[in-house]
Design a protein around this motif. Structure first.
Motif, short mmCIF file in Angstrom:
data_model
loop_
_atom_site.label_atom_id
_atom_site.label_comp_id
_atom_site.label_asym_id
_atom_site.label_seq_id
_atom_site.Cartn_x
_atom_site.Cartn_y
_atom_site.Cartn_z
N ARG A 169 79.46 66.92 -1.62
CA ARG A 169 78.06 66.88 -1.30
C ARG A 169 77.46 67.35 -2.84
N PRO A 170 77.69 66.38 -3.90
CA PRO A 170 77.44 66.64 -5.21
C PRO A 170 75.79 66.72 -5.31
N GLN A 171 74.95 66.26 -4.38
CA GLN A 171 73.58 66.29 -4.60
C GLN A 171 73.12 67.86 -4.38
N GLN A 172 73.95 68.50 -3.62
CA GLN A 172 73.55 69.93 -3.40
C GLN A 172 73.63 70.83 -4.57
N VAL A 173 74.80 70.68 -5.20
CA VAL A 173 75.20 71.48 -6.28
C VAL A 173 74.53 71.35 -7.64
N ALA A 174 74.12 72.45 -7.81
CA ALA A 174 73.21 72.54 -9.19
C ALA A 174 74.27 72.69 -10.11
N SER A 175 75.13 73.44 -10.15
CA SER A 175 76.09 73.68 -11.26
C SER A 175 77.23 74.00 -10.50
N ASP A 215 95.06 67.10 -5.68
CA ASP A 215 94.41 67.20 -6.89
C ASP A 215 92.81 66.85 -6.56
N VAL A 216 92.32 67.93 -6.53
CA VAL A 216 90.80 67.71 -5.96
C VAL A 216 89.89 67.28 -6.88
N ALA A 217 90.29 67.28 -8.07
CA ALA A 217 89.26 66.99 -9.22
C ALA A 217 89.02 65.26 -9.19
N ALA A 218 90.00 64.72 -8.63
CA ALA A 218 89.84 63.02 -8.64
C ALA A 218 88.59 62.63 -8.64
N PRO A 219 88.18 62.80 -7.21
CA PRO A 219 86.78 62.08 -7.20
C PRO A 219 85.67 62.90 -7.57
N PHE A 220 85.63 63.37 -8.64
CA PHE A 220 84.71 64.71 -9.15
C PHE A 220 83.55 63.83 -9.89
N PRO A 221 82.21 64.16 -9.21
CA PRO A 221 81.16 63.58 -9.69
C PRO A 221 80.73 64.03 -11.25
#
Lengths: 323, 369, 336
Positions: free
Chosen positions: B217-223, B304-310
């Motif tokens: 949910r990248p849209q929610q995460v400010a940083s 490897d959680v970072a793979a789809p990192f926005p």
């Protein structure tokens, strides 16, 4: 109550086992081969066997310092018992209990108990567990005339009645608490007279008569299983040996024991009754006598060659489950 | 130089802290101190740590002497510029009142709980100011792991530290023990709390969880702030995971705790007792076992959680150079992220260098939201 | 989740949780509900100290059993039931009353496992209150735990805080051996602490380091932990740093922690509310003399109640109980 042939044979086998076991232990003690205190049950067989005939392995009994008979009647392994008396590693208690603490919980035998009056509170607990867990099982506490005068016993009679426990108080009145006569020590004379005070039925039974014990115990056990509460049985009889082995019994009347053996022997009485009624034959009983003789001799032989506990290991184990 | 007089006070590290002991002064009375300089070491029953000067100036008074035990909020010392008259300093010290209630264990914020997705979560909600910052602790820890950070960060914004499933006061069901599962669970808690936009910081396993949430949910995460984070590479100290999961007693746990810090002296018996207190809760060890089996089997990180990192989410990666649990080299995994390595710190970098870490996080959040 | 609970509330929560988690757990004792057979309300007392208040309503008469005043019978029944599949928790109102029922623990419950060759399991807990401070004099104020620690087969648990009270009671109930659990009557209200809501179990034989210090080790038991804490605060002002150890259980005893601390500090003060002869103070002093003698820089000091019954008059009772002043003085002596 009509007993089947199988039940009669089993009752006799148990009584004979107790007698032969105790006679043998008497001999072994005299030679100095057995250590410690032993209190023999010979003469009292009808009580243990008459009561325990109504019980299975899930029903619990608590015994006294005179516990071998109760153990055998409840189905404990005779060889394991003999090994225990010899203090051997493979005894029923690993050689750590001995005669006065002989027990086999898997048979519902919660132990001989060397504290007079120690058993009744524990039996309340066994009965409470049966009641709480709704198992339909009962508990029996065997107590002597000596133990009948302990405060623990009075407390337990009261508690069992208040809690309406499935519990049978069996008072084995053999006339002597050690060397002290029950005619003197039991106020009121008969233990059975205490039952009404605790609001429970009380029955006095001829303890030399297997059938009398069997019948009275049967009613008490059934009552307990029906959830109607505790019963008090006073079993009156006499012991064939002293309080413990080595007791010169000078407090007893001259000829008292010989007369008991000649006239009141519960095994002889049983034999007479079943053979005269043609329920069993003398040959049936003789065969059991021989079988048991072999069993006891064999158990002694086994005990003699069995290993002792290892002081380096066994002294320190079994104090806690985890410490 | 500040014109005003600044008090150095006994901090409150963790909800249970009522008092602390002065164990070392790093500056003489009258010496110049700069903002951020370590001035005095204080030991709480949990942990010993340094207190930094909040402003530069002269250390005008050392009010508390070595060995003194002060309640939380108690006056340790006074910093002021040279121009402030002695009389004013004396008046300040004399007039200083330890904030009422601060010293009492009953005072201060208390842990709350919320139902979400069929689970109960425990969380500690402090401060005000949007968007809030959500803190996610590591494997075998609880929200108390942020005790050096949350109070300071909460001075600028609302900060919510939450217990992972299976940990602290949260329900013990960890599902399949996967990072994705934990992230989904924390996501439901975030929704239940009604947070639409927030900063997210995670330590270790909590970092992997935060990464997964940001991915989902990248849209929610400010940083996003990742502290000694899992989920950025396969290496992890499997022995540590196994020992931590198995530890039941002080001796075993002491060894485990010392792995977490660059300086083993930071591990007090009380800190170890606190780690044990978390583990003694029914179900915690089982939950850890399940997570370890699913996510950290055979000393490897399974996901490897970072793979789809926005790329859209601004990210700050913080690591201790002496991290013995997850190697600091994993900090390079996310390209474009800001990287801050503390060479002298271990896996608990947010405790060991808390003042600097707090400053970094505070500034990063402020810059992004 | 951490909330502040009193010692009493923590104990009650532990009881409620073990009753909820295990249907074989029962609670019995005198007046633990209260009001049976009486014209007024049921659960009138909830035990002499109100610890069990409310349990009767939740769990009913089959699991919360009031007893006649018959300690032998019901302590024995608890022991007996434990060998037959239940996990009874029996409340002995005051440990002083053990005088009328000791046999059921001393000769029965404690011995079953050994006497029966490792075949018995007796998971019984005897909860009992102890200690002076309530002006209840010689028959309601004793700290008799050394009697029980002396008996192989028994475990002896003495929590000093609400946190420990809950975690140790849960451990006691889950333990398969007989446990005697000592609650100080003054602590029911005085001890309050952060207590997690979820059930948790504190292992036996694991001492708690109440505070760490380099100068002198103080081992204190039960309520004396709080007395020693006050002494340590005073001593800190004199730059004497105390390492305060609460053994939490005295059987088993965490010998390693005590020795480890004394090896560091070289000085030991033991504080115990029990009498000096054959008590835990003497026991711990002997342990250190035996195993860490070379670490000692000064003789061990024991601060205990005197070898007298507990007196009634407040003036006398206050003098009977070891004080923080006495503890601090002992620490100064070993520091000198």
């Amino acid at each position: 109550m009509q007993l089947s042939r199988t039940a009669l044979l089993e009752a006799y086998r148990k009584m004979r086992t107790i007698r032969t076991f105790e006679d043998k232990v008497h001999d072994l003690f005299e030679t100095g081969e057995l250590p410690g205190f032993v209190h023999l049950y010979a003469g009292e067989e009808a009580s243990a066997v008459g009561v325990c005939a109504h019980l299975d392995d899930e029903d619990r009994i608590i015994s006294t310092h005179r516990g071998h008979g109760h153990c055998i009647a409840k189905g404990c392994d005779v060889e394991g018992m003999m090994l225990e008396l010899f203090g051997r590693r493979d005894g029923v208690c690993g050689g750590k209990g001995g005669s006065m603490h002989i027990a086999d919980l898997s048979k519902g035998m919660m132990g001989a108990n060397a504290i007079v009056g120690g058993g009744p509170p524990l039996a309340c607990g066994a009965a409470l567990a049966a009641k709480t867990l709704k198992t339909g099982k009962v508990a029996v506490t065997f107590t002597g005339d000596g133990g009948s005068n302990q405060g623990t016993t009075f407390e337990s009679l009261n508690l069992a009645s208040v809690w309406k426990l499935p519990l049978i108080f069996v008072f084995e009145n053999n006339g002597y608490a050690e060397s002290t006569g029950s005619g003197w020590s039991v106020a009121g004379g008969d233990i059975v007279r205490r039952a009404p005070a605790f609001n429970m039925p009380g029955v006095q039974v001829d303890g030399f008569d297997f059938f009398a014990v069997h019948e009275a115990a049967g009613e008490a056990v059934e009552r307990a299983r029906r959830g109607e509460g505790p019963t008090l049985l006073e079993i009156k009889f006499g012991r064939f040996y002293g309080h413990h082995e080595g007791d010169a019994q000078t407090y007893r009347a001259k000829g008292e024991v010989a007369k008991l053996k000649a006239e009141k022997d519960p095994l002889a009485g049983f034999r007479k009754r079943v053979t005269s009624a043609a329920l069993l034959t003398a040959a049936d009983l003789d065969a059991i006598d021989a079988e048991i003789e072999t069993l006891i001799e064999g158990s002694v032989a086994l005990a003699r060659k069995s290993p002792m506990p290892d002081p380096k290991v066994d002294l320190l184990t079994d104090v806690y489950i985890r410490y | 130089m500040s014109e005003k007089i600044a008090a150095i006070v006994m901090p409150k590290w963790g909800m249970a802290m009522e008092e602390g002991t002065v164990v070392a002064w790093h500056a003489e009375e009258g010496a110049a101190v700069t903002e951020g300089q370590e001035v005095v070491d204080v030991e709480s029953p949990k942990i010993a740590n340094a207190i930094e000067a909040k402003q530069g100036g002269l250390l005008r008074r050392r009010v508390a002497a070595l060995g003194d035990v002060l309640p939380v909020g108690g006056l340790l010392g006074v910093i002021a510029g040279a121009e402030v008259p002695e009389a004013d300093i004396d008046a300040f010290v004399k007039g200083y009142v330890t904030p009422a209630g601060e010293g009492g264990a009953a005072a201060g914020p208390s842990v709350a709980s919320i139902e979400a997705g069929g689970r109960r979560f425990a969380y500690l909600d402090q401060g005000a100011g949007e968007p809030p910052l959500v803190l996610i602790h590591g494997f075998g820890g609880d929200l108390g792991s942020w005790m050096f950070n949350q109070p300071a960060l909460a001075e600028a914004r609302r900060v919510i530290a939450i217990d992972l499933p299976g940990h602290g006061g949260s329900q013990k069901d960890v599902g399949d023990g996967s990072v994705a599962g934990l992230a989904a669970a924390i996501g439901t808690a975030i929704d239940a709390l009604g947070l639409a936009r927030y900063h997210l910081a995670g330590h270790s396993l909590g970092g992997a969880v935060a990464l997964a949430i940001a991915g989902a949910r990248p849209q929610q995460v400010a940083s996003l702030v990742l502290v000694a984070s899992a989920g950025l590479g396969p290496e992890i100290d499997g022995g540590f995971i196994a020992d931590f999961t198995a530890a039941e007693r002080r001796k075993e746990m002491t060894g485990v705790a010392q792995m977490l810090f660059a300086d083993p002296a930071l591990v007090t018996r009380k800190l170890v007792e606190d780690m044990l207190r978390i583990k003694r809760i029914d179900g915690v060890t089982e939950a850890m076992r399940r997570i370890a089996a699913r996510s950290f089997a055979q000393g490897r990180q399974a996901e490897d959680v970072a793979a789809p990192f926005p790329d859209a989410v601004p990210t700050l990666v913080i690591w201790g150079g002496k991290d013995r649990i997850v190697p600091a080299s994993h900090a390079d995994k996310i390209t474009g992220a800001r990287k801050e390595i503390f060479p002298a710190a271990g896996h608990m970098v947010h405790a060991e260098a808390y003042a600097e870490v707090n400053r970094l996080i505070g500034e990063f959040c402020a810059a992004n939201g | 989740m951490a909330r502040i609970l009193t010692y009493r509330e923590a104990l009650r929560e532990a009881l409620r949780q073990v009753l909820e988690e295990d249907p074989t757990v029962i609670v019995m004792g005198e007046d633990i509900a209260g009001g049976l057979g009486a014209p007024g309300e049921l659960d009138a007392w909830g035990g002499d100290m109100g610890v069990t208040k409310g349990l009767f309503g939740q769990f009913g008469p089959e699991r919360i059993l009031d007893t006649p005043i018959s300690e032998s019978a019901y302590i024995g029944a608890a022991v007996g039931a434990a060998t037959c599949g239940l996990r009874p928790i029996a409340e002995l109102m005051f440990v002083d009353f053990m005088g009328v029922c000791f046999d059921q623990l001393l000769n029965q419950g404690a011995k079953f496992r050994y006497m029966f060759g490792g075949k018995a399991k007796t998971p019984v807990v005897i909860r009992t209150q102890y200690g002076a401070g309530y002006r209840t004099a010689a028959q309601h104020s004793q700290s008799l735990y050394p009697l029980f620690a002396h008996v192989p087969g028994l475990k002896v648990v003495i929590p000093s805080t609400a946190y420990d009270a809950k975690g140790l009671l849960i451990s006691s109930v889950r333990d398969d051996d007989p446990v005697v659990f000592f609650e100080h009557k003054v602590l029911y209200d005085e001890a309050r602490d952060h207590v997690p809501e979820a059930p948790y179990a504190i292992p036996f034989g694991e001492a708690n380091f109440v505070r760490e210090g380099e100068d002198v080790t103080i081992v204190a038991i039960g309520r004396m932990v709080h007395v020693a804490k006050r002494a340590a605060d005073k001593l800190a002002q004199e730059k004497i740093e105390v390492e305060l150890i609460d053994p939490r259980t005295i059987s088993p005893l965490d010998e390693d922690s005590i020795l480890e601390s004394v090896e560091k500090t070289g000085r030991l003060v033991v504080v115990d509310e029990a009498h000096p002869r054959c008590g835990m103070a003497a026991d711990i002093a002997a342990l250190v003399a035996d195993k860490a003698f070379k670490s000692l820089k000064a003789p061990v000091k024991c601060v205990t109640a005197p070898h007298t019954p507990v007196p009634f008059s407040p003036v006398l009772e206050d003098a009977f109980i070891p004080s923080d002043m006495a503890v601090a003085a002992a620490a100064r002596t070993v520091m000198a």
